[in-house]
Design a protein around this motif. Sequence first.
Motif, PDB file in Angstrom:
ATOM      1  N   SER A  54      50.713  28.425 105.453  1.00 20.51           N
ATOM      2  CA  SER A  54      51.065  29.320 106.019  1.00 20.51           C
ATOM      3  C   SER A  54      50.002  28.313 107.491  1.00 20.51           C
ATOM      4  O   SER A  54      49.113  27.587 107.241  1.00 20.51           O
ATOM      5  CB  SER A  54      49.603  30.320 105.958  1.00 20.51           C
TER       6      SER A  54
ATOM      7  N   ASN B  79      45.348  43.173 106.025  1.00 24.69           N
ATOM      8  CA  ASN B  79      44.564  42.041 104.956  1.00 24.69           C
ATOM      9  C   ASN B  79      45.005  42.238 103.431  1.00 24.69           C
ATOM     10  O   ASN B  79      45.387  40.927 102.823  1.00 24.69           O
ATOM     11  CB  ASN B  79      42.952  42.059 105.004  1.00 24.69           C
TER      12      ASN B  79
ATOM     13  N   ALA C   3      46.949  39.248 101.560  1.00 20.64           N
ATOM     14  CA  ALA C   3      46.854  38.554 100.836  1.00 20.64           C
ATOM     15  C   ALA C   3      48.111  38.473 100.018  1.00 20.64           C
ATOM     16  O   ALA C   3      48.033  37.743  99.363  1.00 20.64           O
ATOM     17  CB  ALA C   3      45.751  39.506 100.298  1.00 20.64           C
ATOM     18  N   ALA C   4      49.080  39.508  99.799  1.00 24.88           N
ATOM     19  CA  ALA C   4      49.679  39.239  98.634  1.00 24.88           C
ATOM     20  C   ALA C   4      50.729  38.804  99.972  1.00 24.88           C
ATOM     21  O   ALA C   4      51.552  38.087  98.238  1.00 24.88           O
ATOM     22  CB  ALA C   4      50.849  40.939  98.939  1.00 24.88           C
TER      23      ALA C   4
ATOM     24  N   GLU D 202      50.122  35.264 100.780  1.00 28.24           N
ATOM     25  CA  GLU D 202      50.318  34.598 100.116  1.00 28.24           C
ATOM     26  C   GLU D 202      49.890  34.451  98.534  1.00 28.24           C
ATOM     27  O   GLU D 202      50.208  32.543  97.930  1.00 28.24           O
ATOM     28  CB  GLU D 202      48.247  34.215 100.908  1.00 28.24           C
ATOM     29  N   ALA D 203      49.598  35.534  98.529  1.00 25.92           N
ATOM     30  CA  ALA D 203      49.495  34.978  96.739  1.00 25.92           C
ATOM     31  C   ALA D 203      51.334  35.037  96.297  1.00 25.92           C
ATOM     32  O   ALA D 203      50.902  33.920  95.268  1.00 25.92           O
ATOM     33  CB  ALA D 203      48.798  36.735  96.219  1.00 25.92           C
TER      34      ALA D 203
ATOM     35  N   TYR E 167      53.498  33.501  97.984  1.00 22.56           N
ATOM     36  CA  TYR E 167      53.704  32.398  97.942  1.00 22.56           C
ATOM     37  C   TYR E 167      52.896  31.146  97.126  1.00 22.56           C
ATOM     38  O   TYR E 167      53.848  30.150  96.825  1.00 22.56           O
ATOM     39  CB  TYR E 167      53.389  31.498  99.765  1.00 22.56           C
ATOM     40  N   THR E 168      51.934  31.620  96.681  1.00 24.31           N
ATOM     41  CA  THR E 168      50.669  30.133  95.887  1.00 24.31           C
ATOM     42  C   THR E 168      51.716  30.558  94.515  1.00 24.31           C
ATOM     43  O   THR E 168      52.079  29.088  94.079  1.00 24.31           O
ATOM     44  CB  THR E 168      49.282  30.862  96.231  1.00 24.31           C
TER      45      THR E 168
ATOM     46  N   SER F 136      47.140  28.351 101.233  1.00 24.70           N
ATOM     47  CA  SER F 136      47.820  29.579 100.744  1.00 24.70           C
ATOM     48  C   SER F 136      46.607  30.169  99.619  1.00 24.70           C
ATOM     49  O   SER F 136      46.664  31.480 100.802  1.00 24.70           O
ATOM     50  CB  SER F 136      48.693  29.726 100.289  1.00 24.70           C
TER      51      SER F 136
ATOM     52  N   SER G 125      44.928  33.673 101.190  1.00 25.57           N
ATOM     53  CA  SER G 125      45.055  35.067 100.648  1.00 25.57           C
ATOM     54  C   SER G 125      43.056  35.150  99.927  1.00 25.57           C
ATOM     55  O   SER G 125      43.064  37.116 100.252  1.00 25.57           O
ATOM     56  CB  SER G 125      45.712  35.070  99.220  1.00 25.57           C
TER      57      SER G 125
ATOM     58  N   CYS H 223      41.475  36.643 103.282  1.00 26.09           N
ATOM     59  CA  CYS H 223      42.055  38.705 102.976  1.00 26.09           C
ATOM     60  C   CYS H 223      41.808  39.874 102.500  1.00 26.09           C
ATOM     61  O   CYS H 223      41.449  40.578 102.602  1.00 26.09           O
ATOM     62  CB  CYS H 223      43.856  38.962 103.835  1.00 26.09           C
ATOM     63  N   LEU H 224      41.227  39.188 100.719  1.00 21.77           N
ATOM     64  CA  LEU H 224      41.577  39.964 100.106  1.00 21.77           C
ATOM     65  C   LEU H 224      39.787  39.975 100.273  1.00 21.77           C
ATOM     66  O   LEU H 224      39.310  41.327  99.571  1.00 21.77           O
ATOM     67  CB  LEU H 224      41.752  39.415  98.413  1.00 21.77           C
TER      68      LEU H 224
END
Length: 313
Positions: free
Chosen positions: A2, A258, A262-263, A265-266, A268-269, A294, A298, A301-302
Amino acid sequence: SSSRSSSNSRSSSSSSSSLVQPMVPGGFLSSPEQQSAAYLFLTGTSLAFGAAALVAPQLLLSLALKVDASSLEAAFTRIAGATMAISAAVEYSLQDAVVAGQLKSATYQRLMGAVLAKNCLYLAAFALSPGLWNPVLFSVYPTTAAASLAINGAALRSGFAQSGAASVMDGLAPLAGFSAPKTPAGWTYSVFILLYVATVAACYAPEVIFTGQPMTAAGELLKHTWAPGFLLAGAACWVLSDAADRGRLGASTFRRLNLGLAAVEAGYTAVFGWSIASGLAVNDGSSWSNLVGSVGISLYCLYQYTTNGKSKK
């Protein structure tokens, strides 16, 4: 993976609010009932595609692109699916804004503008891959993007009418305003914007990380489809930066954004971590910095989602 603005925006209220948005006479999708249904359709489409791409990428590619997907193409499809989380979060927030009569808010107008830009990138990616065109792909890819363009264009027109803008240019001018962040959270989201800008650019650059298998035409198309989602993620960070400076991160729209980030990037991770472990992606410092970035977005934002209680103010 990101890689912001002050305004008098307001977040959407709960779905129990009445449909109070005035109609724009004679306009396409001008009634709030039509716009609300349209945004629910877009939200459902994003969720359905995201789920299919994450769970069954090979089947999706065999149906849409008529290819026997490689492990790399499956990973690219899963990343594209993960980016659908922010699309669904934005589209549902816009449906909520229609219900609350808040399309005149700069927050929602910025989001609609970002969705328009996102769909232009989707169509550009499609145009750049004529060798993969087929009837099935035509029936779902450009048609869905075109439908989203029409829906968001009509809703943005309604928003400008509500805010009293004399023309489209009068409506667009205030949306481009930028001011330096005033809070730590505002600065953090601004950094995320820069990361997303870099990520969008990387979607069009020669591949230097996912080098475990040869890049194909399908792989190029899939990589190009990441850019619209990451562009929308950057726009979400723009409105979140503004919301943070105004102490509004507890409002439902910003909590939803947010959670959507978070979803993304989770997802992607998970895919990128697996790609490193399986040899699809290089195992070096650049990959690990990508992965750490990433995870950081995540988790941040979480954290903002969980620590800013829901409010309607």
